[in-house]
Design a protein around this motif. Structure first.
Motif, PDB file in Angstrom:
ATOM      1  N   GLU A 253       0.683  -1.170   0.005  1.00  0.00           N
ATOM      2  CA  GLU A 253      -0.043   0.009   0.027  1.00  0.00           C
ATOM      3  C   GLU A 253       0.954   1.319  -0.023  1.00  0.00           C
ATOM      4  OE1 GLU A 253      -4.187   0.801   2.095  1.00  0.00           O
ATOM      5  OE2 GLU A 253      -2.856   0.707   3.514  1.00  0.00           O
ATOM      6  N   LEU A 254       0.914   1.731  -1.198  1.00  0.00           N
ATOM      7  CA  LEU A 254       1.804   2.953  -1.312  1.00  0.00           C
ATOM      8  C   LEU A 254       0.948   4.243  -1.327  1.00  0.00           C
ATOM      9  CD1 LEU A 254       4.277   1.773  -3.951  1.00  0.00           C
ATOM     10  CD2 LEU A 254       4.505   1.569  -1.550  1.00  0.00           C
ATOM     11  N   PRO A 255       1.470   5.682  -0.682  1.00  0.00           N
ATOM     12  CA  PRO A 255       1.009   6.909  -0.970  1.00  0.00           C
ATOM     13  C   PRO A 255       1.254   7.287  -2.546  1.00  0.00           C
ATOM     14  CG  PRO A 255       2.285   6.818   0.866  1.00  0.00           C
ATOM     15  CD  PRO A 255       2.694   5.524   0.350  1.00  0.00           C
ATOM     16  N   ILE A 256       0.316   7.978  -2.867  1.00  0.00           N
ATOM     17  CA  ILE A 256       0.656   8.427  -4.455  1.00  0.00           C
ATOM     18  C   ILE A 256       1.878   9.079  -4.671  1.00  0.00           C
ATOM     19  CG2 ILE A 256      -0.384  10.035  -6.034  1.00  0.00           C
ATOM     20  CD1 ILE A 256      -1.937   7.897  -5.717  1.00  0.00           C
ATOM     21  N   ASN A 257       2.640   9.803  -3.692  1.00  0.00           N
ATOM     22  CA  ASN A 257       3.611  10.504  -4.009  1.00  0.00           C
ATOM     23  C   ASN A 257       4.857   9.567  -4.069  1.00  0.00           C
ATOM     24  OD1 ASN A 257       3.330  10.241  -0.978  1.00  0.00           O
ATOM     25  ND2 ASN A 257       5.175  11.079  -0.849  1.00  0.00           N
ATOM     26  N   GLU A 258       4.802   8.385  -3.218  1.00  0.00           N
ATOM     27  CA  GLU A 258       5.870   7.156  -3.268  1.00  0.00           C
ATOM     28  C   GLU A 258       5.739   6.815  -4.619  1.00  0.00           C
ATOM     29  OE1 GLU A 258       8.233   6.736  -1.310  1.00  0.00           O
ATOM     30  OE2 GLU A 258       7.792   8.308   0.000  1.00  0.00           O
ATOM     31  N   VAL A 260       4.928   7.987  -7.364  1.00  0.00           N
ATOM     32  CA  VAL A 260       5.363   8.918  -8.488  1.00  0.00           C
ATOM     33  C   VAL A 260       6.941   8.824  -8.439  1.00  0.00           C
ATOM     34  CG1 VAL A 260       5.464  11.261  -9.298  1.00  0.00           C
ATOM     35  CG2 VAL A 260       3.265  10.266  -8.324  1.00  0.00           C
ATOM     36  N   LYS A 261       7.476   8.761  -7.307  1.00  0.00           N
ATOM     37  CA  LYS A 261       8.934   8.471  -7.143  1.00  0.00           C
ATOM     38  C   LYS A 261       9.475   7.416  -7.533  1.00  0.00           C
ATOM     39  CE  LYS A 261      10.511   9.596  -3.124  1.00  0.00           C
ATOM     40  NZ  LYS A 261      10.934   9.767  -1.647  1.00  0.00           N
ATOM     41  N   GLU A 262       8.498   6.219  -7.517  1.00  0.00           N
ATOM     42  CA  GLU A 262       9.295   4.882  -8.153  1.00  0.00           C
ATOM     43  C   GLU A 262       9.147   4.768  -9.531  1.00  0.00           C
ATOM     44  OE1 GLU A 262       8.595   0.181  -7.019  1.00  0.00           O
ATOM     45  OE2 GLU A 262       7.601   1.718  -5.654  1.00  0.00           O
ATOM     46  N   PHE A 263       8.189   5.500  -9.991  1.00  0.00           N
ATOM     47  CA  PHE A 263       7.809   5.462 -11.578  1.00  0.00           C
ATOM     48  C   PHE A 263       7.570   6.862 -12.112  1.00  0.00           C
ATOM     49  CE2 PHE A 263       5.865   1.705  -9.450  1.00  0.00           C
ATOM     50  CZ  PHE A 263       6.627   0.798 -10.423  1.00  0.00           C
ATOM     51  N   PRO A 264       8.899   7.645 -12.191  1.00  0.00           N
ATOM     52  CA  PRO A 264       8.963   8.815 -12.668  1.00  0.00           C
ATOM     53  C   PRO A 264       8.544   9.067 -13.954  1.00  0.00           C
ATOM     54  CG  PRO A 264      11.174   7.870 -12.490  1.00  0.00           C
ATOM     55  CD  PRO A 264      10.192   6.916 -12.035  1.00  0.00           C
ATOM     56  N   ASP A 265       8.312   8.130 -14.856  1.00  0.00           N
ATOM     57  CA  ASP A 265       7.713   8.563 -16.233  1.00  0.00           C
ATOM     58  C   ASP A 265       6.237   8.578 -16.169  1.00  0.00           C
ATOM     59  OD1 ASP A 265      10.483   8.007 -17.022  1.00  0.00           O
ATOM     60  OD2 ASP A 265      10.170   5.742 -17.357  1.00  0.00           O
ATOM     61  N   LEU A 266       5.439   8.302 -15.014  1.00  0.00           N
ATOM     62  CA  LEU A 266       4.177   8.475 -15.136  1.00  0.00           C
ATOM     63  C   LEU A 266       3.783  10.266 -15.554  1.00  0.00           C
ATOM     64  CD1 LEU A 266       2.825   6.469 -12.257  1.00  0.00           C
ATOM     65  CD2 LEU A 266       2.644   5.898 -14.518  1.00  0.00           C
ATOM     66  N   SER A 267       2.836  10.089 -16.244  1.00  0.00           N
ATOM     67  CA  SER A 267       2.468  11.748 -16.585  1.00  0.00           C
ATOM     68  C   SER A 267       1.609  12.323 -15.504  1.00  0.00           C
ATOM     69  CB  SER A 267       1.920  11.845 -17.958  1.00  0.00           C
ATOM     70  OG  SER A 267       0.698  10.856 -18.113  1.00  0.00           O
ATOM     71  N   GLU A 268       1.032  13.486 -15.597  1.00  0.00           N
ATOM     72  CA  GLU A 268       0.176  14.092 -14.665  1.00  0.00           C
ATOM     73  C   GLU A 268      -0.969  13.600 -15.002  1.00  0.00           C
ATOM     74  OE1 GLU A 268       0.589  16.131 -12.199  1.00  0.00           O
ATOM     75  OE2 GLU A 268       2.683  16.477 -12.214  1.00  0.00           O
ATOM     76  N   LYS A 290      -7.606   7.880   1.112  1.00  0.00           N
ATOM     77  CA  LYS A 290      -7.914   7.859  -0.329  1.00  0.00           C
ATOM     78  C   LYS A 290      -6.507   8.298  -1.222  1.00  0.00           C
ATOM     79  CE  LYS A 290     -11.984   7.175   0.134  1.00  0.00           C
ATOM     80  NZ  LYS A 290     -12.696   5.720  -0.322  1.00  0.00           N
ATOM     81  N   ASN A 291      -5.482   8.707  -0.333  1.00  0.00           N
ATOM     82  CA  ASN A 291      -4.335   9.032  -0.935  1.00  0.00           C
ATOM     83  C   ASN A 291      -3.305   7.807  -1.085  1.00  0.00           C
ATOM     84  OD1 ASN A 291      -4.817  11.884  -1.311  1.00  0.00           O
ATOM     85  ND2 ASN A 291      -4.382  12.356   0.981  1.00  0.00           N
ATOM     86  N   LYS A 292      -3.765   6.679  -0.681  1.00  0.00           N
ATOM     87  CA  LYS A 292      -2.869   5.409  -1.042  1.00  0.00           C
ATOM     88  C   LYS A 292      -3.690   4.533  -1.904  1.00  0.00           C
ATOM     89  CE  LYS A 292      -0.764   5.568   3.713  1.00  0.00           C
ATOM     90  NZ  LYS A 292      -0.617   4.750   5.010  1.00  0.00           N
ATOM     91  N   VAL A 293      -2.539   3.606  -2.717  1.00  0.00           N
ATOM     92  CA  VAL A 293      -3.238   2.690  -3.499  1.00  0.00           C
ATOM     93  C   VAL A 293      -2.556   1.470  -3.447  1.00  0.00           C
ATOM     94  CG1 VAL A 293      -3.824   4.540  -5.383  1.00  0.00           C
ATOM     95  CG2 VAL A 293      -1.512   3.499  -5.234  1.00  0.00           C
ATOM     96  N   GLN A 294      -3.125   0.348  -3.603  1.00  0.00           N
ATOM     97  CA  GLN A 294      -2.574  -1.002  -3.585  1.00  0.00           C
ATOM     98  C   GLN A 294      -1.871  -1.274  -4.719  1.00  0.00           C
ATOM     99  OE1 GLN A 294      -5.676  -3.438  -1.914  1.00  0.00           O
ATOM    100  NE2 GLN A 294      -4.667  -3.923  -0.022  1.00  0.00           N
ATOM    101  N   VAL A 295      -0.654  -1.738  -4.642  1.00  0.00           N
ATOM    102  CA  VAL A 295       0.026  -2.020  -5.872  1.00  0.00           C
ATOM    103  C   VAL A 295       0.756  -3.458  -5.726  1.00  0.00           C
ATOM    104  CG1 VAL A 295       2.403  -1.439  -7.071  1.00  0.00           C
ATOM    105  CG2 VAL A 295       0.857   0.493  -5.699  1.00  0.00           C
TER     106      VAL A 295
END
Length: 495
Positions: A253-258, A260-268, A290-295
């Motif tokens: 379970e990762l926060p959205i900001n983490e 983005v840091k792990e996958f910097p190629d993701l667009s806005e 709501k700011n976390k997602v399951q990966v």
């Protein structure tokens, strides 16, 4: 009993170009989601709940609701005033088992298996054997002619061939073997392997399954990481070593900001799309962040055709060029003859999938795959799992086997509290009429207070067998102790 259902994994009888495509990886990820995260109560959440309950028992913090249900009357607990805190029985046994296994330390011992190393070992051993067998002759030559014929140091020479065998096992080390041992020890130290090992041993005792993960990158090198078994998903297996699974994954379970840091190629737009579309499975509580997602990080084992083009040159030489499995060479052309070399080998793909948003972030063939020299066509998963007491896919642990005893002890403890709450201290029966018949003969009155003082201080009682009229006195023992220990038998039986 194993639940039967249909899982729609993509076919493995397709070309390697199709397997490497992102669409194929998305199909694999969706099949894993269907098996582990679908339904009102998913397989993943069931495993998490079971492991969570076992860990609570191992900490002595299990739910007390079941005990309240046992002792209540139609849910009414208004007449019970008990200490519901669980008795910490299981944690002591868990610590004993885990500490006992943790003390069985091991040392890395490397032996060279290559031709040069084996040849060097053989030459050294044969040299030692020559010195042992010609020891008497060498001593006489040294004494008479002052010639040293020993090939090795005499002081370190074993006396017999049996001692030589021990010497080769315990003392003899080549430089490359020492270097390999040191390299492995440094690798384990950098991974904090001792701490990981203790956590895995704790999981084996409490959950019945332990897991680690091997990773590699150019900055940190090879590392071993701890994996929580409650976060794992894997294909069905009956092997306690999970050596026949074809996929395995770990949910984080990762926060959205983490993310983005792990996958910097993701667009806005992709980040916004993940955030807007994301939803937790239906069996999860609604107050999730709501700011976390399951990966889902997963490995998928399949096969590939290792194809090469063999070109026979006009000069008689040969040239080998690697091709994909769609390569179909012509029989002959003006530059020379062509032929096709191929073999089937197992390969490992790795993927990263956002479960609630149905988006695949990474799908590729693993750049570093673990293989053994004896079975180069086989590949090992990045995850290492073991469940020693697995049967028909069901995992059993020590804590799971003793939870019923812990429940029984806890209920007995609560019953003891009930019995003790109803106990009253032992009392004294005082017959006032019997006291009235007693004459101390010194002019003092033998009143109840004096009688009780004498009884409690000396244990003696003064009484009369006959009344003043000469009749039998029914109260000849005016003070008698009342034993209220009716409940003591109940306490003893509960103990």
């Amino acid at each position: 009993m194993r639940q039967e259902y249909s899982i729609n994994f993509p076919s493995q009888a397709v070309s390697d170009l199709e397997k490497i495509s992102e669409d194929y990886g998305l199909k694999v990820a969706r099949a894993i989601r269907q098996e582990w995260f679908s339904g009102t109560t998913s397989k993943y959440s069931n495993y998490q709940n079971d492991f969570h309950n076992l860990r609570l028992y191992a900490r002595g913090e299990q739910s007390i609701q079941k005990y309240k249900n046992e002792l209540s009357i139609n849910g009414d607990l208004s007449y019970l005033n008990l200490d519901w805190k669980p008795v910490p029985i299981i944690p002591k046994f868990v610590d004993i088992v885990v500490n006992g296994m943790a003390q069985r330390n091991f040392e890395i011992n490397c032996f060279s298996q290559d031709e040069k190393g084996v040849s060097k070992r053989t030459e050294y051993m044969e040299s030692m054997l020559r010195d042992i067998r010609s020891k008497n002759f060498n001593d006489i030559a040294n004494q008479l002619f002052e010639v040293d014929l020993y090939e090795n140091e005499k002081d370190k020479l074993p006396d017999t061939e049996e001692e030589l065998a021990l010497h080769m096992q315990l003392n003899y080390k080549q430089a490359v073997e020492l270097a390999e041992e040191q390299a492995l020890n440094v690798l384990l130290e950098n991974s904090d392997y001792d701490d990981i090992r203790k956590r895995v041993l704790y999981d084996l005792t409490v959950l019945g399954i332990g897991a680690t993960k091997t990773t590699f990158d150019f900055s940190s090198g090879a590392q071993a990481q701890y994996v929580d078994p409650a976060d794992l998903v894997y294909s069905y297996t009956e092997s306690p070593y999970f050596d026949d699974i074809y996929y395995i994954g770990e949910v984080k379970e990762l926060p959205i900001n983490e993310l983005v840091k792990e996958f910097p190629d993701l667009s806005e737009s992709e980040i916004k799309d993940i955030s807007n579309k994301y939803s937790y499975p239906v069996d999860y509580v609604s107050n999730r962040d709501k700011n976390k997602v399951q990966v889902l990080y997963f490995n998928y084992k399949t096969h590939m055709n290792d194809v090469y083009k063999l070109k026979t040159l006009g000069s008689g030489g040969e040239k080998v060029i690697q091709k994909d499995d769609t390569f179909n060479p012509p029989v002959k052309n003006m530059d020379g003859d062509f032929s096709k070399l191929e073999r089937v080998v197992e390969v490992l793909y790795e993927g990263v999938y956002v479960i609630g948003a149905d988006k695949i972030l990474t799908w590729r063939m693993c750049p570093n795959m673990m293989r053994t020299d004896s079975e180069f066509g086989k590949v090992k998963m990045n995850y290492q799992l073991v469940a020693p007491r697995m049967y028909k896919g069901k995992i059993e642990s020590i804590v799971g086997r003793i939870t019923s005893f812990a429940d029984m002890i806890q209920l007995t403890h609560l019953k003891l509290q009930q019995v003790m709450a109803r106990m009253v201290p032992d009392g004294v029966y005082l017959d006032a009429d019997g006291l009235a018949e007693v004459d101390l003969g010194n002019g003092t009155n033998y009143n109840p207070q004096e009688a009780l003082n004498m009884f409690f201080q000396t244990g003696s009682v003064i009484g009369r067998s006959f009344t003043s009229d000469g009749d039998m006195n029914p109260g000849k023992v005016p003070i008698q102790q009342i034993n209220n220990g009716v409940n003591s038998g109940k306490i003893q039986s509960l103990i």
